[in-house]
Design an enzyme around this catalytic site. Structure first.
Site, short mmCIF file in Angstrom:
data_model
loop_
_atom_site.label_atom_id
_atom_site.label_comp_id
_atom_site.label_asym_id
_atom_site.label_seq_id
_atom_site.Cartn_x
_atom_site.Cartn_y
_atom_site.Cartn_z
N SER A 60 36.21 50.63 39.11
CA SER A 60 36.90 49.66 38.25
C SER A 60 35.97 48.51 37.87
O SER A 60 35.10 48.13 38.66
CB SER A 60 38.13 49.11 38.98
N TYR B 252 42.35 45.00 45.54
CA TYR B 252 42.14 46.19 44.70
C TYR B 252 40.66 46.38 44.41
O TYR B 252 40.10 47.47 44.58
CB TYR B 252 42.94 46.06 43.40
#
Length: 335
Positions: A126, A151
């Site tokens: 990501s 995350y």
């Protein structure tokens, strides 16, 4: 045969469909959790099930025995691992969901690849791994030691784990750092989905940092094209890599990391304006402060991906949003 985990999810669905359209045998794996309405996941699966070469397995990547049995029985040649607990904001209140899916789940995938001779593992990282970095565009060659959400930390951990398995066991892997993916069949918790729903309902839409955020919005078809090209080109060791000046994006082991983005960042307020134009309706903006765990700006340097596989994103924001709106109105039967 190719495994696609998270096959009922947004990106996993589109990747599976593209692979099936070119004649691949695909085993789609998903736990169909209720992070968002499972009806959308089932609707995606209904499309994939129309292909004879598609098999769906309802399983959770975080379950060790399930994954070990699945790898041993199917023996995939390649794996596209897209199953994960997504969402920066959700990680603020549900941290354990991220360690279970993103850490334990990824370990189970690595173990499956290790013990079953998988040729190439492509997995979702990501853009959030860049965290507190301010030098832009973000480059894979930059240090990423300062994540600002759990995350992001789990995605960086995935990259470290993948390198360990490349070093110890020769598991060839390529990580793709996705930059703000959008398009038809997207997740309901993502900005474009929420904005569209709010505008059509005449409700104020929440806009963090008063809309003064920049994102490298990337249309799903461009993402899928990049994923497929990377999957077809196995990660190889770089003989020029040096531990005296270690490059985070490559290695002496069969390991690579790439950014995958549009490389044309857009101000959030301009993104909303394009959506207003596509819907033919003005938005009511609820301007809010910055959300913890968010970053003000993301921009991808995609030169490495272009050199490696000829990746060239082509869909403009205006065209991409218009395609999403067409899908949204059709799916939800909006007049």
């Amino acid at each position: 045969m190719i495994f696609v985990t998270g096959a009922a999810g947004f990106i996993g669905f589109h990747v599976s469909k593209r692979l099936l359209e070119r004649g691949e045998d695909v085993v789609g794996v998903d736990n169909l959790n209720d992070y968002y309405d499972p009806a959308l996941k089932h609707a995606r699966l209904d499309i994939l099930r129309k292909f004879e070469r598609f098999e769906f397995v309802h399983a959770d990547v975080a379950h060790q025995a399930e994954m070990a049995e699945l790898f041993a029985s199917r023996k995939p040649q390649r794996v596209v691992h897209l199953a994960a607990q997504a969402g920066v904001r959700y990680s603020l209140t549900n941290p354990h969901a991220y360690t279970e899916s993103n850490i334990t789940g990824f370990l189970n995938i690595l173990e499956g690849c290790r013990h079953n001779g998988v040729e190439h593992l492509v997995y979702a990282s990501s853009s959030s791994v860049y965290g507190a970095n301010t030098k832009q565009p973000f480059s894979e060659h930059d240090n990423i030691d300062h994540p600002v959400s759990l995350y992001a930390a789990t995605k960086k951990a995935n990259e470290l784990m993948a390198h360990t398995y490349a070093h110890l066991f020769g598991v060839a892997s390529t990580g793709l750092r996705f930059f703000t993916v959008y398009g038809p069949w997207g997740r309901p918790d993502m900005a474009l989905f929420r904005f569209t729903r709010g505008i059509l309902a005449g409700e104020p839409i929440p806009v963090f940092n008063e809309g003064k955020m920049i994102r490298d919005f990337t249309y799903i078809d461009d993402i899928v094209e990049g994923v497929i090209r990377v999957l077809d080109q196995r990660a190889e060791p770089d003989p020029a890599w040096s531990g005296a000046d270690p490059d985070p994006a490559r290695s002496y082991a069969p390991y690579r990391v790439f950014n995958i983005g549009n490389n044309r960042p857009v101000l959030l307020l301009d993104y909303i304006a394009a959506l207003e134009e596509a819907l033919g309706k003005k938005a009511q903006l609820d301007l809010l402060p910055m959300q913890p765990g968010d970053v003000v700006s993301t921009r991808a340097d995609v030169s490495e991906l272009e050199k490696a596989v000829g990746f060239h994103p082509s869909i403009t924001i205006g065209d991409g949003i218009a395609r999403f709106v067409t899908w949204y109105k059709d799916y939800f039967q909006v007049p």
